[in-house]
Design an enzyme around this catalytic site. Structure first.
Site, PDB file in Angstrom:
ATOM      1  CD  GLU A  36      -2.773   1.128   2.491  1.00  0.00           C
ATOM      2  OE1 GLU A  36      -2.749   0.173   3.282  1.00  0.00           O
ATOM      3  OE2 GLU A  36      -3.462   2.144   2.646  1.00  0.00           O
ATOM      4  NE  ARG A 261       4.036  -7.946  10.623  1.00  0.00           N
ATOM      5  CZ  ARG A 261       3.290  -7.304   9.716  1.00  0.00           C
ATOM      6  NH1 ARG A 261       2.209  -7.874   9.231  1.00  0.00           N
ATOM      7  NH2 ARG A 261       3.614  -6.113   9.320  1.00  0.00           N
ATOM      8  CE  LYS A 271       2.919   0.191   4.984  1.00  0.00           C
ATOM      9  NZ  LYS A 271       2.581  -0.018   3.568  1.00  0.00           N
TER      10      LYS A 271
HETATM   11  P1  ATP Z   1       1.520  -1.819   8.054  1.00  0.00           P
HETATM   12  O1  ATP Z   1       0.759  -2.855   8.814  1.00  0.00           O
HETATM   13  O2  ATP Z   1       2.639  -1.203   8.812  1.00  0.00           O
HETATM   14  O3  ATP Z   1       0.652  -0.833   7.339  1.00  0.00           O
HETATM   15  P2  ATP Z   1       1.535  -3.590   5.898  1.00  0.00           P
HETATM   16  O4  ATP Z   1       1.974  -4.955   6.158  1.00  0.00           O
HETATM   17  O5  ATP Z   1       0.071  -3.395   5.854  1.00  0.00           O
HETATM   18  O6  ATP Z   1       2.240  -2.626   6.904  1.00  0.00           O
HETATM   19  P3  ATP Z   1       1.724  -3.378   3.098  1.00  0.00           P
HETATM   20  O7  ATP Z   1       2.112  -2.231   2.269  1.00  0.00           O
HETATM   21  O8  ATP Z   1       0.319  -3.826   3.031  1.00  0.00           O
HETATM   22  O9  ATP Z   1       2.142  -3.023   4.567  1.00  0.00           O
HETATM   23  O10 ATP Z   1       2.699  -4.599   2.838  1.00  0.00           O
HETATM   24  C1  ATP Z   1       2.983  -5.097   1.564  1.00  0.00           C
HETATM   25  C2  ATP Z   1       3.378  -6.534   1.668  1.00  0.00           C
HETATM   26  O11 ATP Z   1       4.492  -6.678   2.534  1.00  0.00           O
HETATM   27  C3  ATP Z   1       2.266  -7.371   2.239  1.00  0.00           C
HETATM   28  O12 ATP Z   1       2.120  -8.506   1.425  1.00  0.00           O
HETATM   29  C4  ATP Z   1       2.718  -7.734   3.611  1.00  0.00           C
HETATM   30  O13 ATP Z   1       2.268  -8.985   3.962  1.00  0.00           O
HETATM   31  C5  ATP Z   1       4.234  -7.682   3.487  1.00  0.00           C
HETATM   32  N1  ATP Z   1       4.839  -7.322   4.767  1.00  0.00           N
HETATM   33  C6  ATP Z   1       4.632  -6.201   5.469  1.00  0.00           C
HETATM   34  N2  ATP Z   1       5.313  -6.219   6.625  1.00  0.00           N
HETATM   35  C7  ATP Z   1       5.992  -7.391   6.656  1.00  0.00           C
HETATM   36  C8  ATP Z   1       6.875  -8.012   7.582  1.00  0.00           C
HETATM   37  N3  ATP Z   1       7.204  -7.413   8.733  1.00  0.00           N
HETATM   38  N4  ATP Z   1       7.388  -9.213   7.286  1.00  0.00           N
HETATM   39  C9  ATP Z   1       7.063  -9.810   6.124  1.00  0.00           C
HETATM   40  N5  ATP Z   1       6.235  -9.291   5.210  1.00  0.00           N
HETATM   41  C10 ATP Z   1       5.697  -8.095   5.458  1.00  0.00           C
HETATM   42 MG    MG Z   2      -1.383  -3.859   4.548  1.00  0.00          MG
END
Ligand code: ATP
Ligand code: MG
Length: 558
Positions: A36, A261, A271
């Site tokens: 995102e 994760r 984020k």
């Molecule tokens: P936040 O929860 O901080 O907003 P997010 O996981 O929603 O972060 P996205 O932009 O949706 O952020 O993430 C893009 C991709 O990265 C998703 O497929 C998510 O599963 C993966 N991802 C995000 N954080 C991690 C992590 N700590 N370890 C592994 N994969 C991750």
């Molecule tokens: Mg997300």
């Protein structure tokens, strides 16, 4: 053994292998990385990028870069640009497969209409509070909405008018009609669309209904004919919903697979929290070298190779864990040891005068650029009567195991000569400000002519030729292993996470470009910062030479 030499087996690789064996996807492997665009990428994202692009590469498939831009209020083009830059920097290529979820808004709307026609979706006039309150709990079933049994025609009419902008924000939603008593709360008539009169970074004012994540995500995967939709563990409970939507629509149906994760100790990864650090000026920006972001790590001097090796080394599992920073630093060190040229810099200078070296004279000495890589050759480094060594390399009263310089003792100046300390000059406060030493001209190059041994070898720079550099020494951003679990997480910011010193550097370091990485002999790996100016280079300490944290973290985790 380096992590890259050995492919550690993991369950996702096994699933893909098995699917290829049974012909489930006709041998196709299509994955996607779906960020995102509401922040910069961090090391957790790197794990997902390496996994998704890595599986596609390994099995001759493709990996899509897809911006999951369904939420207009938090998304910005700056984030889109930074994400593109960071994925490229990590070394991955999506070819023509760059997609935006917002490009599918029209298709998604049509699919929603199809679901309404099948009697599987309805417009609800309840407020979000009423909906939340009627959802029930883990132990209590939810209550059906009074609007749940509207006719298909009425739902179609209302949904079109929602899209046309006839209703204010929050006055209506479109919900899936599943089961308000489902034990999985995600199946209790989840919201598919909400009304939001907000401009979107790509579609502008074209839309005032926006799809919710669970509804949108499976459609995006389906439209792109993804085979393996790899996501993090918190979506495991959403998989029945992912499957329900695609089954009811009777469209192409990818397989969702969840993995744990990455959580990294002594930092935060959400984020929202990272944005707060930036907004409140607790760090200098998203690319502050203390941030766990890819742009921060790049600025700090981490290499894409080391991050990819780290991702491979930590593996892919089904259980959450907190990974030590020392593992990442190990990978950085391992790669830089092979690839980074050496140079000399004194971070905490102490003046040394070689009293038997002729005044006004200087010479150039051959220094090896990288003992790990003979192809890197040698460089010539100026030597003269006045030098700098590190304060910590001298002790007036040396403790038993201190083998560096002290009064009367002989040590080697690396690639130069043996010197002996003859005299100590102090200021009015008794602080050592200068050492008077003699050198042995027979030890040219730092070699002993008569088998005479010295225990210490010091780095140095010539005072007449050295330049000043700003050097930024970083430490952990937080003082506790898992700041996100603390009630007041900001209270645990490390007040000493950045120390700035003025170092004396050898001439070859004066005009390096930002991004230049090298080892300061005996001090660690450093990287020239974009803040560098021709008259004032700035270096970031990437990582120290040895792991000083493993023991401490081990204790704290116990
Ligand atoms: P936040 O929860 O901080 O907003 P997010 O996981 O929603 O972060 P996205 O932009 O949706 O952020 O993430 C893009 C991709 O990265 C998703 O497929 C998510 O599963 C993966 N991802 C995000 N954080 C991690 C992590 N700590 N370890 C592994 N994969 C991750
Ligand atoms: Mg997300």
């Amino acid at each position: 053994m380096s992590a890259s030499d050995e492919r550690i087996p993991h369950f996702i690789r096994e699933i893909i292998r098995e699917d290829n064996r049974t012909g489930k996807w006709e041998g196709r492997v299509v994955t996607r990385f779906p960020p995102e665009p509401n922040g910069y990428l961090h090391i957790g994202h790197a794990k997902s990028i390496c996994l998704n692009f890595g599986m596609a590469l390994e099995f001759g498939g493709v990996c899509h870069l897809r911006f999951d831009d369904t939420n207009p209020t938090r998304e910005e083009d700056e984030y889109v640009r930074s994400i593109i830059e960071d994925v490229r920097w990590l070394g991955f290529d999506w070819g023509d497969h760059l997609y935006y979820a917002s490009d599918y808004f029209g298709l998604m709307f049509d699919h929603a209409v199809a679901l309404i026609r099948k009697g599987f979706a309805y417009v609800d006039d309840q407020t979000s509070e009423q909906i939340r309150e009627a959802r029930g709990t883990l132990t209590k079933p939810g209550r059906e909405s009074p609007y749940r049994n509207r006719s298909i025609d009425e739902n179609l009419d209302l949904f079109e008018r929602m899209k046309a902008g006839e209703f204010p924000d929050g006055s209506k939603v479109l919900r899936a009609k599943i089961d308000m008593a489902a034990s999985n709360i995600n199946l209790r008539d989840p919201v598919m669309y909400r009304i939001l009169h907000a401009a979107h970074h790509r579609t502008g004012d074209a839309w005032c209904v926006y799809p919710m994540y669970d509804w949108a995500h499976g459609l995006e995967d389906s439209i792109e004919r993804v085979t393996h939709s790899i996501c993090t563990l918190e979506f495991e409970d959403h998989r029945p919903l992912y499957d329900w939507f695609l089954d009811k629509l009777e469209i192409y149906h990818p397989q969702q697979i969840e993995f744990a994760r990455l959580n990294l100790a002594f930092t935060v990864m959400s984020k929202r929290k990272l944005l707060q650090l930036v907004r409140e000026g607790r760090v200098s920006g998203w690319d502050d070298p203390r941030m766990p972001t890819l742009s921060g790590m790049r600025r700090r001097g981490y290499t894409p190779e080391s991050i990819r090796n780290f991702a491979e080394m930590i593996g892919v599992a089904k259980r959450d864990s907190l990974v030590d920073m020392s593992m990442l630093e190990y990978c950085v060190r391992e790669h830089l040891n092979k690839s980074a040229p050496r140079a000399m810099a004194v971070l905490d200078p102490l003046r040394v005068v070689i009293t038997n070296y002729p005044e006004g004279r200087s010479e150039e000495l051959d220094c090896i650029n990288n003992p790990e890589d003979p192809a890197e050759g040698t460089r010539r480094v100026p030597f003269g009567r006045e030098l700098y060594i590190e304060q910590e390399d001298f002790r007036e009263d040396p403790p038993p195991k201190f083998h560096r310089l002290s009064p009367g003792r002989e040590v080697r100046l690396r690639y130069a000569y043996f010197i002996t300390c003859r005299d100590v000059v102090k200021d009015a406060d008794g602080r050592v400000v200068e050492l008077r030493c003699t050198y042995d001209p027979e030890t040219h190059g730092g070699d002993s002519p008569d088998g005479r041994k010295v225990k210490g070898t010091l780095h140095w720079v010539s005072a007449a030729h050295a330049a000043d550099a700003e050097v930024r020494l970083y430490d952990r951003l937080f003082t506790v292993p898992d700041p996100a679990s603390e009630t007041d997480w900001l209270a645990h910011l490390n007040p000493r996470s950045l120390e700035v010193v003025t170092a004396k550097i050898e001439p070859c370091l004066k005009d390096v470009s930002p991004g230049y990485r090298c080892q300061f002999e005996r001090k660690g790996y450093f990287c020239a910062d974009p803040d560098s100016r021709p008259d004032r280079p700035v270096f970031n300490r990437t990582v120290t030479l040895r792991d000083t944290w493993a023991k401490i973290e081990g204790k704290m985790n116990r």
